[in-house]
Design a protein around this motif. Structure first.
Motif, PDB file in Angstrom:
ATOM      1  N   UNK A 199       6.002   2.326  -1.055  1.00 10.96           N
ATOM      2  CA  UNK A 199       5.963   0.857  -1.095  1.00 10.96           C
ATOM      3  C   UNK A 199       4.636   0.338  -0.552  1.00 10.96           C
ATOM      4  N   UNK A 200       4.160   0.931   0.519  1.00 13.46           N
ATOM      5  CA  UNK A 200       2.878   0.519   1.094  1.00 13.46           C
ATOM      6  C   UNK A 200       1.749   0.837   0.129  1.00 13.46           C
ATOM      7  N   UNK A 201       1.762   2.023  -0.450  1.00 16.17           N
ATOM      8  CA  UNK A 201       0.711   2.409  -1.387  1.00 16.17           C
ATOM      9  C   UNK A 201       0.682   1.509  -2.620  1.00 16.17           C
ATOM     10  N   UNK A 202       1.841   1.077  -3.077  1.00 17.20           N
ATOM     11  CA  UNK A 202       1.862   0.214  -4.260  1.00 17.20           C
ATOM     12  C   UNK A 202       1.237  -1.139  -3.967  1.00 17.20           C
ATOM     13  N   UNK A 203       1.329  -1.624  -2.744  1.00 17.86           N
ATOM     14  CA  UNK A 203       0.696  -2.901  -2.412  1.00 17.86           C
ATOM     15  C   UNK A 203      -0.794  -2.743  -2.176  1.00 17.86           C
ATOM     16  N   UNK A 204      -1.259  -1.527  -1.894  1.00 11.92           N
ATOM     17  CA  UNK A 204      -2.672  -1.308  -1.638  1.00 11.92           C
ATOM     18  C   UNK A 204      -3.461  -1.022  -2.911  1.00 11.92           C
TER      19      UNK A 204
END
Length: 174
Positions: free
Chosen positions: A79-84
């Motif tokens: 989830x964090x990687x998708x926002x980055x």
């Protein structure tokens, strides 16, 4: 010291000790950190040679023995990687270059301002030098030209006085 004073001091010390003991709280500990299983595994891994293939297996067993509730406490990495990640729209390099600020605009404005002031100074100098001829050719300009020449002469004498003071200060100070 007097015995009565010593007795009072002893009573106060006992009372303070009792108050501290009743107020003191036990050391707080956090339960279920998984340190008990991690320390022996770390010691076992440190004693085994690095070339041995047992290390990845011990990591797998540690992960399986950890409680699943602990995994829920951490945020989801995907989830964090998708926002980055940047958006999926195509990137146009020309549009990015056009969006950058124009750094040469400041140079042009400086140049135009400098040239404008130089032109104004030249026009003022020509008007000062040609004032007598202009006043003879156009009698209506005699009053304003005389005032302008007087103003320039006053400024020149004031500037000369400032320069004389500065020269004196520099020569006397050195």
């Amino acid at each position: 010291m007097d015995e009565s004073v010593l007795a009072i001091l002893r009573e106060e010390a006992e009372r303070e000790a009792k108050a501290r003991n009743s107020e003191s709280r036990p050391i707080e500990t956090q339960a279920d950190l998984g340190l008990d299983t991690a320390i022996p595994a770390a010691v076992a891994t440190a004693t085994v040679a690095p070339a041995v293939d047992r290390a990845p297996q011990s990591d797998m067993t540690e992960e399986s023995t950890r409680p699943s509730a602990r995994r829920d406490l951490l945020p989801d990495v995907e989830e964090i990687n998708s926002t980055l990640r940047p958006s999926d729209r195509p990137v146009d390099p020309d549009a990015e270059i056009e969006a950058l600020p124009d750094l040469t605009a400041g140079r042009n404005s400086f140049r135009s301002g400098f040239l404008m002031m130089m032109a104004l100074a030249i026009v003022g100098l020509v008007a000062y030098l040609a004032a007598p001829q202009l006043a003879q050719q156009v009698p209506a300009l005699q009053g304003p030209l005389t005032a302008y020449v007087s103003f320039v002469d006053t400024m020149r004498s004031h500037l000369d006085g400032l320069m004389q003071t500065a020269t004196t200060a520099i020569n006397d100070g050195g």
